[in-house]
Design an enzyme around this catalytic site. Structure first.
Site, PDB file in Angstrom:
ATOM      1  N   GLU A 232     -56.788  56.735 110.435  1.00 16.39           N
ATOM      2  CA  GLU A 232     -55.577  55.703 110.667  1.00 16.39           C
ATOM      3  C   GLU A 232     -56.067  54.502 110.877  1.00 16.39           C
ATOM      4  O   GLU A 232     -56.409  54.064 112.098  1.00 16.39           O
ATOM      5  CB  GLU A 232     -54.713  56.526 111.646  1.00 16.39           C
ATOM      6  N   CYS A 267     -50.141  48.784 114.357  1.00 20.50           N
ATOM      7  CA  CYS A 267     -50.618  48.876 113.139  1.00 20.50           C
ATOM      8  C   CYS A 267     -49.598  48.736 112.076  1.00 20.50           C
ATOM      9  O   CYS A 267     -49.893  48.090 111.043  1.00 20.50           O
ATOM     10  CB  CYS A 267     -51.499  50.392 113.270  1.00 20.50           C
TER      11      CYS A 267
HETATM   12  P1  NAP Z   1     -61.166  49.809 117.468  1.00 27.36           P
HETATM   13  O1  NAP Z   1     -62.245  48.930 118.220  1.00 27.36           O
HETATM   14  O2  NAP Z   1     -61.571  50.444 116.223  1.00 27.36           O
HETATM   15  O3  NAP Z   1     -61.338  50.987 118.667  1.00 27.36           O
HETATM   16  C1  NAP Z   1     -60.829  52.080 118.392  1.00 27.36           C
HETATM   17  C2  NAP Z   1     -61.480  53.415 119.117  1.00 27.36           C
HETATM   18  O4  NAP Z   1     -62.985  53.395 118.507  1.00 27.36           O
HETATM   19  C3  NAP Z   1     -61.785  52.969 120.608  1.00 27.36           C
HETATM   20  O5  NAP Z   1     -61.623  54.318 121.349  1.00 27.36           O
HETATM   21  C4  NAP Z   1     -63.131  52.667 120.664  1.00 27.36           C
HETATM   22  O6  NAP Z   1     -63.976  52.830 121.945  1.00 27.36           O
HETATM   23  C5  NAP Z   1     -63.723  53.476 119.392  1.00 27.36           C
HETATM   24  N1  NAP Z   1     -65.184  52.846 118.998  1.00 27.36           N
HETATM   25  C6  NAP Z   1     -65.501  51.675 118.826  1.00 27.36           C
HETATM   26  N2  NAP Z   1     -66.643  51.503 118.272  1.00 27.36           N
HETATM   27  C7  NAP Z   1     -67.196  52.643 118.336  1.00 27.36           C
HETATM   28  C8  NAP Z   1     -68.376  53.507 117.871  1.00 27.36           C
HETATM   29  N3  NAP Z   1     -69.345  52.817 117.087  1.00 27.36           N
HETATM   30  N4  NAP Z   1     -68.418  54.715 117.947  1.00 27.36           N
HETATM   31  C9  NAP Z   1     -67.546  55.516 118.182  1.00 27.36           C
HETATM   32  N5  NAP Z   1     -66.228  55.052 118.723  1.00 27.36           N
HETATM   33  C10 NAP Z   1     -66.116  53.661 118.813  1.00 27.36           C
HETATM   34  O7  NAP Z   1     -59.879  49.497 117.541  1.00 27.36           O
HETATM   35  P2  NAP Z   1     -59.026  48.276 118.215  1.00 27.36           P
HETATM   36  O8  NAP Z   1     -59.318  46.927 118.171  1.00 27.36           O
HETATM   37  O9  NAP Z   1     -59.176  49.087 119.772  1.00 27.36           O
HETATM   38  O10 NAP Z   1     -57.565  49.039 117.803  1.00 27.36           O
HETATM   39  C11 NAP Z   1     -56.844  48.102 117.066  1.00 27.36           C
HETATM   40  C12 NAP Z   1     -57.014  48.479 115.569  1.00 27.36           C
HETATM   41  O11 NAP Z   1     -56.543  49.845 115.245  1.00 27.36           O
HETATM   42  C13 NAP Z   1     -56.188  47.602 114.549  1.00 27.36           C
HETATM   43  O12 NAP Z   1     -56.966  47.448 113.403  1.00 27.36           O
HETATM   44  C14 NAP Z   1     -54.963  48.491 114.265  1.00 27.36           C
HETATM   45  O13 NAP Z   1     -54.231  48.141 113.273  1.00 27.36           O
HETATM   46  C15 NAP Z   1     -55.549  50.078 114.256  1.00 27.36           C
HETATM   47  N6  NAP Z   1     -54.764  50.986 114.626  1.00 27.36           N
HETATM   48  C16 NAP Z   1     -54.317  51.719 113.410  1.00 27.36           C
HETATM   49  C17 NAP Z   1     -53.529  52.845 113.701  1.00 27.36           C
HETATM   50  C18 NAP Z   1     -52.857  53.462 112.621  1.00 27.36           C
HETATM   51  O14 NAP Z   1     -51.983  54.648 113.004  1.00 27.36           O
HETATM   52  N7  NAP Z   1     -53.480  53.328 111.210  1.00 27.36           N
HETATM   53  C19 NAP Z   1     -52.674  52.919 114.968  1.00 27.36           C
HETATM   54  C20 NAP Z   1     -53.186  52.019 115.942  1.00 27.36           C
HETATM   55  C21 NAP Z   1     -53.958  51.149 115.636  1.00 27.36           C
HETATM   56  P3  NAP Z   1     -64.209  51.592 122.794  1.00 27.36           P
HETATM   57  O15 NAP Z   1     -62.721  51.399 123.281  1.00 27.36           O
HETATM   58  O16 NAP Z   1     -64.995  52.135 123.914  1.00 27.36           O
HETATM   59  O17 NAP Z   1     -64.766  50.132 122.227  1.00 27.36           O
END
Ligand code: NAP
Length: 457
Positions: A232, A267
């Protein structure tokens, strides 16, 4: 990885830090989740799990205010909106409790060859890993945990590093509701530990909600280990306005899905407003008038409509995106200013469709407006995005609504309505917004063994 900590989004000041898991602690948690799946997951009935989910729903309702304050502190969501998130999450657990037996009932297949019967029976797969983002700290987890605990899977949660209190509060709710310890484990895991979990033979699947970068990283690791993955990811949802008999209401709907829900950090929030030429000027004028006095306020104060972004870094990133869009020719019709984590409501116009920055996902209160001459141009512009998560269509012509809904490259289309999510509706996207679904029958089916049982006559 960032440190697991509660950091005041507005000031960047660390309020409390949490220690990451040691490898030995992590091993104990995986082994407990696996053991609980083999015992409770396989032997409990859907009705028993349903009762536990019902209790979870009650606990969310009972702890509403405390839970709301936790996430306002963690990521700056105005406390009123945080309360609404808790209400919705309670409804999700309640729904999957009430409908567990229906979702998990045997599905008979009409045989065309031979005697006897055939059914598909749904059973749990085992331990699942969820990697979740900070923007809706309880809701994102509920979409994954609700249906999967209903099916008898056990859940490991690696939440965003900025959500250590909400993730602990969720684990406590499952324990207090009567789920066995190990059915839902909150992990303060490092990225290396997440890689290790994906490789672990006891983990059967992974669900990620987050950015494209993390989705690609985890999908690659999951592929290497032949694990099922649901992604997602981000979106740049179009909000297409072709006709309206109440433009004020249409603009209000637009403001809700761009500015007034989580400061635009959603999102499936509308991000690109594609408006037919005859309505464009009035739409822009009304949107600008509605936003001109609005400034980000204190998230802990009741009545705040727009809070700060989740961190100073997130606001700086948005500021940089807007600057790059402007360098590419876009004009700022409103806003465009930042103070710390507070980003003012912003409208960009005169965007060249070739402007790469404007095609990115703007995760904050920035609306990009486009003027189009026809339905065909609107569809082509909407589909030009690399993303395909949600979409919105406003028209008074029912046949046009059907045509446009059909033509949009998106996982979800909402016609003449916003904020129409509900626990029964499947959620998910296409293209770079990911694949797989959460919620509804389709979400339930992602991580169950749909086992064929064919009995001879
Ligand atoms: P993110 O940086 O991708 O983080 C999401 C999760 O991934 C966090 O728990 C983060 O942990 C973890 N993570 C990051 N790098 C990782 C790695 N190398 N290995 C394992 N886990 C890792 O996303 P965000 O910036 O927080 O959230 C915003 C994004 O999410 C936007 O693009 C938004 O559109 C998308 N989103 C999509 C949906 C949907 O349902 N389609 C819903 C909500 C949000 P840490 O916090 O420890 O870095």
């Amino acid at each position: 990885m960032s440190t697991y900590a509660v950091v005041d989004p507005a000031t960047g000041q660390t309020i409390k830090e949490f220690a990451a898991l040691t490898d030995a602690e992590l091993e104990a948690k995986i082994s407990r989740a696996d053991e609980v799946h083999r015992t409770w997951g396989r032997t409990s009935t859907p009705a028993e799990r349903a009762a536990l989910l019902g209790r979870v729903a009650e606990l969310y309702a009972e702890r509403r205010d405390e839970l709301a304050r936790i996430i306002s502190r963690e990521m700056g969501k105005p406390v009123d909106q945080a309360g609404l998130e808790v209400d919705y999450v309670s409804a999700i657990y309640d729904y999957y409790g009430r409908n567990a037996e229906k979702f998990l009932a045997d599905e008979p297949i009409d045989l065309e060859w031979g005697e006897g019967t055939a059914v598909v029976r749904r059973s749990s797969l085992g331990v699942l890993l969820g990697v979740m983002p900070w923007n809706y700290p309880y809701y994102q987890v509920a979409r994954f945990a609700g249906p999967n605990l209903m099916a008898g899977n056990t859940v490991l949660l690696k939440h965003a590093a900025q959500c250590p209190e909400s993730s602990a509060a969720m684990e406590q709710i499952f324990l207090d509701a009567g789920f066995p310890a190990g059915a839902f484990e909150n992990l303060y895991a490092t990225y290396a530990q997440v890689d290790g979990l994906i490789a672990d033979p006891r983990v059967q699947g992974v669900s990620v909600t987050g950015s494209e970068k993390v989705g690609a990283h985890i999908a690659q690791a999951a592929g290497r280990h032949l694990k099922k993955v649901v992604l997602e990811l981000g979106g740049a949802d179009p909000f297409i306005v072709l006709s309206s008999d109440d433009l004020d209401a249409t603009v209000e709907a637009a403001l809700t899905v761009r500015f007034f829900d989580n400061a635009g950090q959603m999102c499936c929030g509308a991000k690109r407003f594609i408006v037919i030429d005859s309505l464009y000027d009035a739409f822009l004028e009304k949107m600008t008038a509605n936003l001109s006095e609005l400034r980000p306020g204190d998230p802990m104060a009741e009545g705040t409509a727009l809070g700060p972004l989740s961190s100073v870094g997130a606001a700086e990133f948005l500021e940089d995106q807007v600057s790059r869009a402007v360098e590419g020719g876009a004009k700022v019709a409103l806003g465009g200013t930042r103070e710390g984590a507070a980003y003012c409501p912003t409208i960009l116009v005169d965007i060249d469709p070739a402007n790469e920055a404007a095609a990115e996902e703007f995760f904050g209160p920035v609306a990009n407006l486009y003027r189009v001459a026809s339905e065909e141009e609107a569809i082509a512009l909407a589909n030009s995005s690399p993303f395909g998560l949600g979409s919105y269509v406003f028209t008074t012509d029912a046949a046009q609504a059907e045509r446009v809904a059909d033509a949009l490259e998106a996982g979800m289309v909402f016609v003449n309505i916003v904020g129409a999510d509900e626990p029964a509706l499947p959620f998910g996207g296409t293209k770079r917004s990911g694949f797989g679904r959460e919620l509804g029958k389709y979400g339930v089916d992602e991580f169950v063994n749909r086992k064929l049982i064919r009995i001879g006559g």
